[in-house]
Write an enzyme that holds these catalytic residues in place. Structure first.
Site, PDB file in Angstrom:
ATOM      1  N   TYR A  57       7.323 -13.392  -6.096  1.00  0.00           N
ATOM      2  CA  TYR A  57       6.169 -12.497  -5.199  1.00  0.00           C
ATOM      3  C   TYR A  57       5.424 -13.717  -4.644  1.00  0.00           C
ATOM      4  O   TYR A  57       4.620 -14.337  -4.995  1.00  0.00           O
ATOM      5  CB  TYR A  57       5.320 -11.842  -6.220  1.00  0.00           C
ATOM      6  CG  TYR A  57       6.007 -10.772  -7.159  1.00  0.00           C
ATOM      7  CD1 TYR A  57       7.272 -10.224  -6.604  1.00  0.00           C
ATOM      8  CD2 TYR A  57       5.418 -10.201  -8.049  1.00  0.00           C
ATOM      9  CE1 TYR A  57       7.881  -9.366  -7.312  1.00  0.00           C
ATOM     10  CE2 TYR A  57       5.863  -9.087  -8.976  1.00  0.00           C
ATOM     11  CZ  TYR A  57       7.309  -8.727  -8.343  1.00  0.00           C
ATOM     12  OH  TYR A  57       7.909  -7.610  -9.110  1.00  0.00           O
ATOM     13  N   GLN A 192      11.690  -3.155 -17.686  1.00  0.00           N
ATOM     14  CA  GLN A 192      10.869  -2.723 -16.415  1.00  0.00           C
ATOM     15  C   GLN A 192      11.749  -1.987 -15.404  1.00  0.00           C
ATOM     16  O   GLN A 192      12.860  -2.614 -14.984  1.00  0.00           O
ATOM     17  CB  GLN A 192      10.120  -3.752 -15.834  1.00  0.00           C
ATOM     18  CG  GLN A 192       9.120  -3.396 -14.610  1.00  0.00           C
ATOM     19  CD  GLN A 192       8.347  -4.759 -14.129  1.00  0.00           C
ATOM     20  OE1 GLN A 192       8.168  -4.531 -12.890  1.00  0.00           O
ATOM     21  NE2 GLN A 192       7.861  -5.494 -15.146  1.00  0.00           N
ATOM     22  N   TYR A 220       7.505   0.839 -12.814  1.00  0.00           N
ATOM     23  CA  TYR A 220       7.128  -0.019 -11.457  1.00  0.00           C
ATOM     24  C   TYR A 220       7.283   0.961 -10.268  1.00  0.00           C
ATOM     25  O   TYR A 220       8.039   2.138 -10.452  1.00  0.00           O
ATOM     26  CB  TYR A 220       7.606  -1.288 -11.183  1.00  0.00           C
ATOM     27  CG  TYR A 220       9.106  -1.454 -10.778  1.00  0.00           C
ATOM     28  CD1 TYR A 220       9.380  -1.126  -9.413  1.00  0.00           C
ATOM     29  CD2 TYR A 220      10.289  -1.594 -11.556  1.00  0.00           C
ATOM     30  CE1 TYR A 220      10.878  -1.130  -9.053  1.00  0.00           C
ATOM     31  CE2 TYR A 220      11.428  -1.867 -11.242  1.00  0.00           C
ATOM     32  CZ  TYR A 220      11.753  -1.662  -9.895  1.00  0.00           C
ATOM     33  OH  TYR A 220      12.850  -1.652  -9.557  1.00  0.00           O
ATOM     34  N   ARG A 225       5.385   2.680  -3.536  1.00  0.00           N
ATOM     35  CA  ARG A 225       4.885   1.646  -2.736  1.00  0.00           C
ATOM     36  C   ARG A 225       3.811   2.242  -1.607  1.00  0.00           C
ATOM     37  O   ARG A 225       3.767   1.603  -0.475  1.00  0.00           O
ATOM     38  CB  ARG A 225       6.049   0.685  -2.050  1.00  0.00           C
ATOM     39  CG  ARG A 225       7.172   0.477  -2.847  1.00  0.00           C
ATOM     40  CD  ARG A 225       8.213  -0.574  -2.463  1.00  0.00           C
ATOM     41  NE  ARG A 225       9.171  -0.611  -3.824  1.00  0.00           N
ATOM     42  CZ  ARG A 225      10.032  -1.627  -3.710  1.00  0.00           C
ATOM     43  NH1 ARG A 225      10.164  -2.448  -2.851  1.00  0.00           N
ATOM     44  NH2 ARG A 225      11.055  -1.668  -4.516  1.00  0.00           N
ATOM     45  N   LYS A 231      -1.199   8.922   2.552  1.00  0.00           N
ATOM     46  CA  LYS A 231      -1.922   8.242   3.744  1.00  0.00           C
ATOM     47  C   LYS A 231      -0.926   7.736   4.896  1.00  0.00           C
ATOM     48  O   LYS A 231      -1.243   7.806   6.047  1.00  0.00           O
ATOM     49  CB  LYS A 231      -2.772   7.041   3.630  1.00  0.00           C
ATOM     50  CG  LYS A 231      -2.051   5.882   2.819  1.00  0.00           C
ATOM     51  CD  LYS A 231      -3.068   4.780   2.622  1.00  0.00           C
ATOM     52  CE  LYS A 231      -2.533   3.468   1.747  1.00  0.00           C
ATOM     53  NZ  LYS A 231      -3.791   2.719   1.493  1.00  0.00           N
ATOM     54  N   ARG A 296      -4.535  -4.466  -3.345  1.00  0.00           N
ATOM     55  CA  ARG A 296      -4.764  -5.684  -2.496  1.00  0.00           C
ATOM     56  C   ARG A 296      -6.182  -6.095  -2.309  1.00  0.00           C
ATOM     57  O   ARG A 296      -6.623  -7.112  -1.608  1.00  0.00           O
ATOM     58  CB  ARG A 296      -4.337  -5.676  -1.160  1.00  0.00           C
ATOM     59  CG  ARG A 296      -2.739  -5.155  -1.552  1.00  0.00           C
ATOM     60  CD  ARG A 296      -2.127  -5.000  -0.179  1.00  0.00           C
ATOM     61  NE  ARG A 296      -1.733  -6.308   0.759  1.00  0.00           N
ATOM     62  CZ  ARG A 296      -1.013  -6.510   1.670  1.00  0.00           C
ATOM     63  NH1 ARG A 296      -0.287  -5.406   2.026  1.00  0.00           N
ATOM     64  NH2 ARG A 296      -0.762  -7.473   2.203  1.00  0.00           N
TER      65      ARG A 296
END
Length: 328
Positions: A57, A192, A220, A225, A231, A296
């Site tokens: 990442y 995961q 996950y 995402r 939106k 974020r």
């Protein structure tokens, strides 16, 4: 916030876990350092004590930002979940299994799946340094590497547990056969895997096996995402180097809109958002231990944490289930 025991370990993790893929910036259209650190601080302040990251990442940046964010905090009250097995810097010398090219704007960055014993140990040492800690609560193989025997990788994890550098070992994206083979060498704490209202494949074989063998499931991409926030159907534009431009293409937009149209009034009746409703629904599904939610900035992190305040009745769960069934 709820805290849940992970598999056969002594780890108690927050049901909503801070997923730190996006703050690395790579494949997400960049990042803002202070916003990323603020998101981590806000998560911790609102009960999200568990943070999941990986060397890949941001090519180490996500780990570094986490290390900076938790510096000076009580490490015993924070659980760090890290990964290994994706190599982008050429240190694998061509070994392993080519995965994809993470480059952009004409730059090539080939990424390999590589889980040899030597590489596991190397990546852990690098991760500890970037995170600024002397142990990792849960270390996970990021993706299966078909070129390395499973028992070799698992033996490396056993060694790291014995050395105290990791408290527990897990995997990511393992299928049923791989879980069974790993069991011959190690007692896994978790798997995961991708899981959402639009992707429930693990319910068929993975969940029954993990429940039977006391293996935790870390879900996950519960929001796919961001797609399940709704939106992206309202004139949101992604940057050209955001991987979601292609990722969203696998879903039928009309079916996703139909699902969101059912979720929206239910969310409004609870004075919450569709995203929060989706996260809460995910935490309530059979066999799911914890749910990764990326953020974020601080506002997104707080919204994620507050999703655990939502109550969903049996009747409402049935309404959601019928909507999901229609989409799938």
């Amino acid at each position: 916030m709820e805290y849940r025991k992970l598999g056969n370990t002594a780890l108690n993790l927050s049901a909503i876990t801070h997923g730190a893929f996006a703050i690395g910036g790579t494949m997400w259209g960049g990042n803002e350092k202070q916003d990323s650190i603020g998101a981590i601080h806000a998560s911790i302040d609102h009960g999200v004590t568990t943070i999941d990251t990986a060397p890949f990442y941001g090519f180490g940046l996500s780990e570094e930002l986490i290390g900076e964010a938790i510096k000076g905090k009580d490490r015993t009250k924070i659980q760090l979940l890290n990964k290994f097995g994706l190599v982008w810097d050429g240190s694998n010398n061509g070994k392993g299994e080519f995965f994809f090219d993470a480059g952009a704007d004409g730059k090539s960055i080939p990424v390999y799946k590589y889980a040899s014993k030597a590489n596991v140990i190397k990546e852990v040492e690098e991760g500890l340094k970037r995170l600024g800690t002397d142990y990792i609560d849960l270390l996970q193989l990021h993706w299966p590497d078909e070129t390395t025997a499973i028992d070799e990788t698992m033996e490396a994890l056993n060694l790291l547990v014995q050395q105290g550098k990791i408290l527990a070992a897990g995997v990511s994206n393992y299928n049923l056969a791989q879980l069974k083979e790993a069991k011959q060498t190690i007692i896994l704490a978790s798997n995961q895997v991708s899981y959402s209202m639009l992707n429930r494949a693990i319910e068929e074989t993975i969940i029954p096996y993990t429940l039977e063998n006391n293996i935790g499931i870390i879900a996950y991409s519960p929001l796919e995402r961001g797609l399940l926030t709704g939106k992206y159907f309202k004139d949101v534009r992604l940057k050209s180097n955001d991987h979601r431009n292609g990722y969203f293409g696998q879903f039928d937009p009309e079916k996703v809109k139909a699902l969101i149209s059912i979720l929206e009034p239910l969310a409004e009746s609870k004075n919450t958002t569709v995203a929060q409703l989706v996260l809460r629904w995910t935490t309530l599904q059979k066999g799911i231990t914890i749910v990764l939610a990326g953020s974020r900035n601080a506002a997104q992190a707080i919204d994620n944490a507050k999703s655990m305040d939502i109550s969903i009745s049996a009747n409402e769960l049935d309404i959601i289930h019928q909507a999901i069934k229609a989409v799938n």
